[in-house]
Design an enzyme around this catalytic site. Structure first.
Site, PDB file in Angstrom:
ATOM      1  CG  HIS A   1      -8.090 -25.776  -2.441  1.00 45.51           C
ATOM      2  ND1 HIS A   1      -7.686 -27.077  -2.672  1.00 45.51           N
ATOM      3  CD2 HIS A   1      -7.755 -25.068  -3.565  1.00 45.51           C
ATOM      4  CE1 HIS A   1      -7.124 -27.151  -3.868  1.00 45.51           C
ATOM      5  NE2 HIS A   1      -7.161 -25.953  -4.433  1.00 45.51           N
TER       6      HIS A   1
ATOM      7  NE  ARG B   1     -10.559 -29.150  -7.535  1.00 48.48           N
ATOM      8  CZ  ARG B   1      -9.762 -28.171  -7.966  1.00 48.48           C
ATOM      9  NH1 ARG B   1     -10.009 -27.577  -9.110  1.00 48.48           N
ATOM     10  NH2 ARG B   1      -8.715 -27.794  -7.265  1.00 48.48           N
TER      11      ARG B   1
ATOM     12  CB  CYS C   1      -5.041 -20.966  -5.003  1.00 41.11           C
ATOM     13  SG  CYS C   1      -6.660 -20.389  -5.527  1.00 41.11           S
TER      14      CYS C   1
ATOM     15  CD  GLN D   1      -3.406 -23.468  -3.843  1.00 36.84           C
ATOM     16  OE1 GLN D   1      -3.836 -24.144  -4.779  1.00 36.84           O
ATOM     17  NE2 GLN D   1      -2.238 -22.841  -3.903  1.00 36.84           N
TER      18      GLN D   1
ATOM     19  CG  ASP E   1      -9.353 -17.966  -4.850  1.00 36.73           C
ATOM     20  OD1 ASP E   1      -9.036 -18.046  -6.056  1.00 36.73           O
ATOM     21  OD2 ASP E   1     -10.005 -18.857  -4.260  1.00 36.73           O
TER      22      ASP E   1
ATOM     23  NE  ARG F   1      -2.295 -28.082  -4.714  1.00 35.84           N
ATOM     24  CZ  ARG F   1      -3.457 -28.012  -5.374  1.00 35.84           C
ATOM     25  NH1 ARG F   1      -3.805 -26.890  -5.968  1.00 35.84           N
ATOM     26  NH2 ARG F   1      -4.280 -29.046  -5.421  1.00 35.84           N
TER      27      ARG F   1
HETATM   28  N1  NVA Z   1     -11.894 -20.603  -4.737  1.00 35.69           N
HETATM   29  C1  NVA Z   1     -11.637 -21.187  -6.034  1.00 35.69           C
HETATM   30  C2  NVA Z   1     -10.354 -21.951  -6.012  1.00 35.69           C
HETATM   31  C3  NVA Z   1      -9.987 -22.605  -7.313  1.00 35.69           C
HETATM   32  C4  NVA Z   1      -8.707 -23.390  -7.222  1.00 35.69           C
HETATM   33  C5  NVA Z   1     -12.808 -22.085  -6.424  1.00 35.69           C
HETATM   34  O1  NVA Z   1     -13.302 -22.810  -5.548  1.00 35.69           O
HETATM   35  O2  NVA Z   1     -13.241 -22.040  -7.577  1.00 35.69           O
HETATM   36  N1   CP Z   2      -5.258 -24.005  -7.423  1.00 29.70           N
HETATM   37  C1   CP Z   2      -5.938 -25.046  -7.930  1.00 29.70           C
HETATM   38  O1   CP Z   2      -6.460 -25.909  -7.207  1.00 29.70           O
HETATM   39  O2   CP Z   2      -5.963 -25.087  -9.296  1.00 29.70           O
HETATM   40  P1   CP Z   2      -6.845 -26.024 -10.220  1.00 29.70           P
HETATM   41  O3   CP Z   2      -8.277 -25.583 -10.076  1.00 29.70           O
HETATM   42  O4   CP Z   2      -6.309 -25.807 -11.604  1.00 29.70           O
HETATM   43  O5   CP Z   2      -6.684 -27.454  -9.778  1.00 29.70           O
END
Ligand code: NVA
Ligand code: CP
Length: 303
Positions: A132, A105, A259, A135, A219, A287
Site C-alpha cells: 500500500h 486497487r 491507515c 499510504q 492496522d 493522502r
Molecule cells: N491492510 C488493510 C488496509 C486497508 C486500507 C487491507 O488491506 O484491508
Molecule cells: N487507508 C485506506 O487506504 O483507506 P480506504 O480503504 O478507505 O481507501
C-alpha cells in the site's frame, strides 16, 4: 512503447524522488489551504479501478485530481467488463488510451504488474494484497510535518505482517530508519525478507517492539480478501492491541498512526486512537496532498 514511470511499490521511487515529493506536497498543501490554484493537471484524466472497497483512497484521488484542475473516473470490477473476464492486458491497452494516469486497487500485485506492462500511461498502486505505497507516502509525510526527517528514527509495527507492514519494510530500507515488528506466531514476516533487510527487527513480544519508538503503528487484524480467517485472527491477535500501556513504552512524544479504517477494541484501544498522540486524521488528510504531488510528478516530472 515509450518507458513509462509507474508507482507499483514504494521502491519504484528513489530517495531523491521521495524527498522531492515530500517537499512538493508541502507546497501543494499550503497553496490549497490558501486558495492558491495548482492546476498543473488541467485537462488530464485519472481512471481509478477498484476491486476492493475504499473511502479514503477513492476520495483523496478524486478530490486531488479536481484540485489539480483535472478529472477522475471511477470504475469498479462489478460493473465494468473487468468483472466479466476481459483480460487485464486488454483492459490496460484500452483504458490507457483514454486516460493520462491510472490508479488500481486490487488483489495480487501481479495484476497491477500485468496492467502496467500493457499501459501507455503511469499506473499507481492504490493497495494490493502485498503493498500500500500511497499510504506510507502519506504516513511519512505526516511524520516529517510533525517531527522532521525520519532517517534514524524508530517505527514500531504491532500486528499483522500485511500490505501496509510490507510497505513500511521497504520504506525503512530506502529512507534508513528502523522498523521493529511484532506479529503473533504464524503471522511473521518471511525469514528471507527479514534477512535481506538490515533495518528490520522482529519480536515475539509487542511491548519489546514498542520500546522507545518514535512512531507506534498498527492496522486491522484481518485485511480485505482474508475475511474467512477473521474468527481465528481475533483469537490469535488478542495480545497485540495497541493500548495505553503499550504507547507508554514508546517515546514520550511518539506518534500513533493507523491507515484506517480502524476497529476500536481490536487492534487499537479507543483511548489511544482518540488520544493526544494519535495523528490518524492528519494521516488521512495527507493522502490527498502527497498523492497530488505523486500524480503531478508521474505526469510532468519535477516542477
Ligand atoms: N491492510 C488493510 C488496509 C486497508 C486500507 C487491507 O488491506 O484491508
Ligand atoms: N487507508 C485506506 O487506504 O483507506 P480506504 O480503504 O478507505 O481507501
Amino acid at each position: 512503447m515509450e518507458k513509462v514511470k509507474h508507482f507499483l511499490k514504494l521502491v519504484d521511487l528513489s530517495i531523491d524522488e521521495l524527498s522531492y515529493l515530500f517537499d512538493r506536497a508541502k507546497i501543494i498543501k499550503a497553496n490549497y489551504k490558501s486558495y492558491k490554484k495548482t492546476w498543473t493537471l488541467e485537462d488530464r484524466t485519472l481512471v481509478m479501478i477498484f476491486e476492493k472497497a475504499s473511502t479514503r483512497t477513492r476520495l483523496s484521488f478524486e478530490a486531488g485530481m479536481n484540485q489539480m484542475g483535472g478529472n477522475a473516473v471511477y470504475l469498479n470490477t462489478r460493473d465494468s467488463q473487468l468483472g466479466r473476464g476481459e483480460p487485464v492486458e486488454d483492459a490496460a491497452q484500452v483504458i490507457s488510451r483514454m486516460s493520462d494516469v491510472v490508479m488500481i486497487r486490487t488483489f495480487e500485485q501481479d495484476i497491477i504488474e500485468r496492467f502496467a506492462k500493457n499501459s501507455r500511461v503511469p499506473v499507481i498502486n492504490g493497495l494490493t494484497n502485498e503493498y500500500h505505497p500511497c499510504q506510507i507516502l502519506a504516513d511519512i509525510f505526516t511524520f516529517i510535518e510533525k517531527r522532521g526527517p525520519i532517517q534514524g528514527k524508530k517505527v514500531a509495527w504491532i500486528g499483522d505482517s500485511n500490505n501496509v507492514c510490507m510497505t513500511w519494510l521497504q520504506a525503512a530500507e530506502l529512507l534508513d530508519f528502523e522498523l521493529h515488528v511484532s506479529t503473533p506466531k504464524g503471522y511473521e514476516i518471511e525469514a528471507d525478507v527479514i534477512d535481506s533487510n538490515d533495518n528490520v527487527f522482529q519480536y515475539d513480544e509487542p511491548m519489546k517492539a514498542a520500546k522507545d519508538a518514535d512512531i507506534l503503528t498498527t492496522d486491522v487484524w484481518t485485511s480485505m480478501g482474508f475475511e474467512s480467517e477473521n474468527k481465528e485472527r481475533l483469537k490469535d491477535f488478542a495480545n497485540w492491541q495497541v493500548d495505553k500501556k503499550m504507547i507508554n513504552e514508546a517515546k514520550k512524544d511518539a506518534l500513533f498512526m493507523h491507515c484506517l479504517p480502524a476497529h476500536r477494541g481490536e487492534e487499537v484501544s479507543g483511548e489511544v486512537i482518540d488520544g493526544a498522540q494519535s495523528v490518524v486524521w492528519e494521516e488521512a488528510e495527507n493522502r490527498l496532498h502527497i498523492q497530488k504531488a505523486l500524480l503531478e510528478y508521474l505526469l510532468l516530472g519535477k516542477q
